[in-house]
Enzyme design. Structure first.
Site, PDB file in Angstrom:
ATOM      1  N   GLU A  82     -93.728 -16.073 -46.437  1.00  0.00           N
ATOM      2  CA  GLU A  82     -94.472 -14.341 -46.692  1.00  0.00           C
ATOM      3  C   GLU A  82     -96.016 -14.544 -47.394  1.00  0.00           C
ATOM      4  OE1 GLU A  82     -91.534 -12.845 -49.699  1.00  0.00           O
ATOM      5  OE2 GLU A  82     -90.153 -12.979 -47.763  1.00  0.00           O
ATOM      6  N   GLU A 131     -85.969 -12.528 -45.862  1.00  0.00           N
ATOM      7  CA  GLU A 131     -85.649 -14.293 -46.524  1.00  0.00           C
ATOM      8  C   GLU A 131     -84.647 -15.644 -45.266  1.00  0.00           C
ATOM      9  OE1 GLU A 131     -85.965 -12.281 -48.940  1.00  0.00           O
ATOM     10  OE2 GLU A 131     -87.934 -13.495 -49.476  1.00  0.00           O
ATOM     11  N   HIS A 135     -87.855 -17.959 -60.846  1.00  0.00           N
ATOM     12  CA  HIS A 135     -88.143 -18.525 -60.138  1.00  0.00           C
ATOM     13  C   HIS A 135     -88.565 -20.154 -61.209  1.00  0.00           C
ATOM     14  CE1 HIS A 135     -89.317 -14.096 -59.435  1.00  0.00           C
ATOM     15  NE2 HIS A 135     -90.247 -14.113 -58.719  1.00  0.00           N
TER      16      HIS A 135
END
Ligand SMILES: Cc1ncc(C[n+]2csc(CCOP(=O)(O)OP(=O)(O)O)c2C)c(N)n1
Lengths: 321, 334
Positions: A29, A60, A129
């Site tokens: 991406e 994904e 993250h």
């Protein structure tokens, strides 16, 4: 020699490999306009076109699965997952397909792909993250697991990963994107997989670490040197295969091992190294790793998770006492 | 039978019929040897669906790719994998397609473009679009066929792959073998909307629904669509309606099915239907009987070979894992 960042060095390594081998390509991406989260793909689409730097949908499973299929069909894809956290949406394709195709098909197939999935704390991006799940992949037969620690090695190890015929899980540390170091642009050689680097020599104790935690361990070793304690620091660079000889030689010399990693200590890869060293050398071993908590957001909370140099130094002194 | 679309010269039909017989005999033998204790694990038989694999693969070139699923024996044979090596694989013997390292659900023959059966439902979809992307990058004129069951359409990777294949206009033919059941679950009861064809169309992937048990309809449709894909149409989907005559796998007696359903379906099964056409078009019963006896003897020979074949040496368990960081071979396995 030129100075560049960890991200720029990775970009250079990828560009060189794409120029060298027309079957190398990347998919993920936001690789084109954005150039990747840290500019590690910047302007490559302009040079290589949209068929080799492929901007994908937010899919994904397919980024990873397509890389497997494309590797089986004669190319060398680099699947960019952006965060190891997002790569979890594609663990099946990596573990059940990429890692096993060669074996299940009796050696008929190779899966020369790189699954690039950055790890670690960058500051303020919290629980989904910031994780460091590198140990998970060391558990999977068929995978190679790489954790580059410096700009030069992020170029050299990425080259090695791209040239490797096995699927490689390539885990850059997000906290290192801006780290600056010397890179010898004339040297096209790869940094060998499975070979550790002695960051600092010492005689009293060996610290084994990887990725961003190596710098913290070196900082601790430096401060300990001021107190007359001599610590050897090893950057494993590759977790599977890990450089057993380098670690055994070092601990054989120093007689003590401390493994330090940013990842959660429980079930972390430090346990594997500590156990192997204890079984083989019968010397004192210890581990430092994160508490078993999600990575928090707020500055003091995130800082509280980290393993700082003073904690490492204190642990070393306790082991030597 | 609908033979309009087909170049159905008898020789071609006979060749396809023979392949269907090979698949049928292979699957019967696989089942028998499962019950005899010679074959372990999950054996998903393709009995009753042979016309789909054969009709599709008849229109592929050797260098085209095929990505299969768990019910992959028929796909493999139709694409050109050797049933002898496949039988040895089912027995777990040396000389099998994977030297016994894969078994029924992991048969592959890369030499004929058969890129693997797969034990994970719908994963072949994402791998297929990747292989198609490689085809595009390498500027080849191959295509890839991805077989998926009706149950597989409810997994995300199927939807992702349809979208992906269309976005990049990839040379992929999705073939959904709609036998209306997934293991023990009636697919219709767990599938919202009108199902597979509608889903493909919502991505602008052209979809056609055909009678998968009609060899000529499969062959004719495949001939047209494969040539369109090779000429750059982008991805397309064929929904082939069919019926799984047996249980989900060999050790499933399909007791969850309404009584009489499978028996009623027999009149529609593809081997018998093709046989009827051949008889109506000049073949003699004894010619058909001879062909069947030949095929049965061929497969029986492979079963015998598989029984006689040596087991793989234990050290083989430790090879072909990876080059970098390869495992050690334990003393006991050397
Ligand atoms: C991801 C995944 N979930 C579940 C299974 C177990 N499973 C194997 S076959 C099957 C049914 C598949 O049905 P369908 O796709 O319609 O194919 P069919 O068996 O009818 O040919 C299931 C649920 C699996 N192999 N993989």
């Amino acid at each position: 020699m030129s100075e560049m960042t960890y991200a720029q060095a990775a970009r250079l390594g990828l560009q060189e490999e794409m120029r060298r081998d027309p079957t190398v390509w990347a998919l993920g991406e936001d690789l084109g306009y954005e150039g990747g989260m840290a500019g590690q793909y910047s302007d490559l689409q302009a040079e290589f076109g949209e068929d080799r730097i492929v901007d994908t949908p937010i899919s994904e499973s397919t980024i990873m699965g397509a890389a497997v299929g494309a590797a089986l069909a004669g190319t060398r894809p680099i699947a960019e997952l952006r965060f190891s956290d997002f790569a979890m949406c594609a663990v099946d394709e990596l573990v059940n397909q990429a890692a096993k195709a060669r074996y299940m098909f009796g050696g008929q197939a190779r899966v020369p792909m790189v699954a690039r999935m950055p790890i670690g704390i960058r500051g303020g991006i919290a629980a989904q993250h910031s994780q460091s799940p590198e140990a998970w992949y060391t558990h999977v037969p068929g995978l190679v697991v790489v954790t580059p620690g410096t700009p030069a090695e992020n170029r050299g190890l990425l080259k090695a990963a791209i040239r490797c015929d096995d699927p490689v899980v390539y885990m850059e540390h997000k906290g290192l994107w801006g780290a600056v170091g010397e890179v010898d642009e004339d040297d096209q050689s790869e940094t060998p997989l499975g070979v550790a680097r002695i960051v600092r020599e010492g005689s009293d104790l060996t610290i084994v670490s990887w990725a961003a935690q190596v710098g913290v361990a070196a900082e601790a070793a430096e401060s300990l040197a001021g107190e007359g304690v001599s610590v050897e620091v090893i950057d494993l660079r590759t977790l599977w295969p890990w450089d057993r000889d380098a670690v055994m030689n070092s601990v054989g010399k120093t007689g003590r091992l401390l493994v330090v990693h940013e990842a959660v200590r429980v079930g972390g890869f430090g346990g594997e190294i500590a156990a192997e060293v204890a079984e083989e050398l019968g010397v004192p071993v210890a581990r430092l790793g994160g508490e078993r908590i999600p990575i928090p957001f707020s500055i003091p909370l995130e800082e509280a998770y980290k393993i700082k140099a003073d904690r490492i130094a204190a642990r070393v002194k306790a082991m030597l006492a | 039978m609908n033979n309009e679309t087909l170049v159905n010269e008898p020789a071609r039909v006979i060749a396809m019929y023979r392949k269907m017989l090979v698949i049928r005999a292979f699957e019967e033998a696989a089942g028998e040897n499962f019950f005899a204790g010679n074959v372990r694990g999950s054996v998903h038989q393709y009995i009753g669906e042979e016309s789909i694999a054969v009709g599709i693969c008849e229109n592929l070139r050797d260098d085209d790719y095929l990505m299969s699923n768990h019910r992959g024996h028929g796909h493999s044979i139709a694409k050109g994998a050797h049933p002898r090596a496949m039988m040895l694989e089912l027995f777990g013997k040396e000389g099998g397609t994977s030297n016994g390292k894969g078994g029924s659900m992991h048969i592959a023959d890369f030499s004929v473009g058969m890129l693997g059966a797969n034990g994970v439902i719908a994963d072949g979809c994402t791998m297929s679009v990747g292989a198609a992307q490689a085809i595009k990058l390498l500027k080849q004129d191959r295509i890839i066929v991805n077989f998926i069951g009706d149950g597989g359409i409810n997994r995300g990777p199927f939807m992702e792959a349809l979208n992906w294949a269309k976005v990049y206009e990839l040379p992929v033919l999705f073939v959904c073998e709609n036998n209306q059941i997934a293991a023990t679950t009636t697919t219709r009861l767990v599938t919202a909307g009108e199902g597979i064809a509608k889903r493909a169309e919502s991505f602008d992937v052209p979809a056609v629904t055909i009678d998968g048990n009609d060899l000529f309809e499969v062959d004719g449709t495949a001939a047209r669509i494969i040539s369109e894909i090779r000429n750059g149409s982008g991805p397309q989907l064929i929904q082939a309606m069919t019926y799984r005559l047996r249980g989900h796998f060999a050790h499933d007696d399909a007791g969850y099915r309404p009584a009489g359903e499978a028996e009623a379906a027999l009149k529609n099964e593809p081997v018998a239907r093709t046989e009827t056409w051949l008889l109506e078009n000049g073949l003699k019963q004894d010619e058909l009987d001879r062909m069947r006896a030949e095929v049965d003897a061929e497969i029986a020979g492979y079963v015998e070979d598989a029984k006689q074949a040596p087991w793989p040496h234990p050290s083989l368990a430790f090879t072909d894992v990876q080059d970098v960081g390869a495992p050690n071979v334990p003393e006991a396995a050397r």
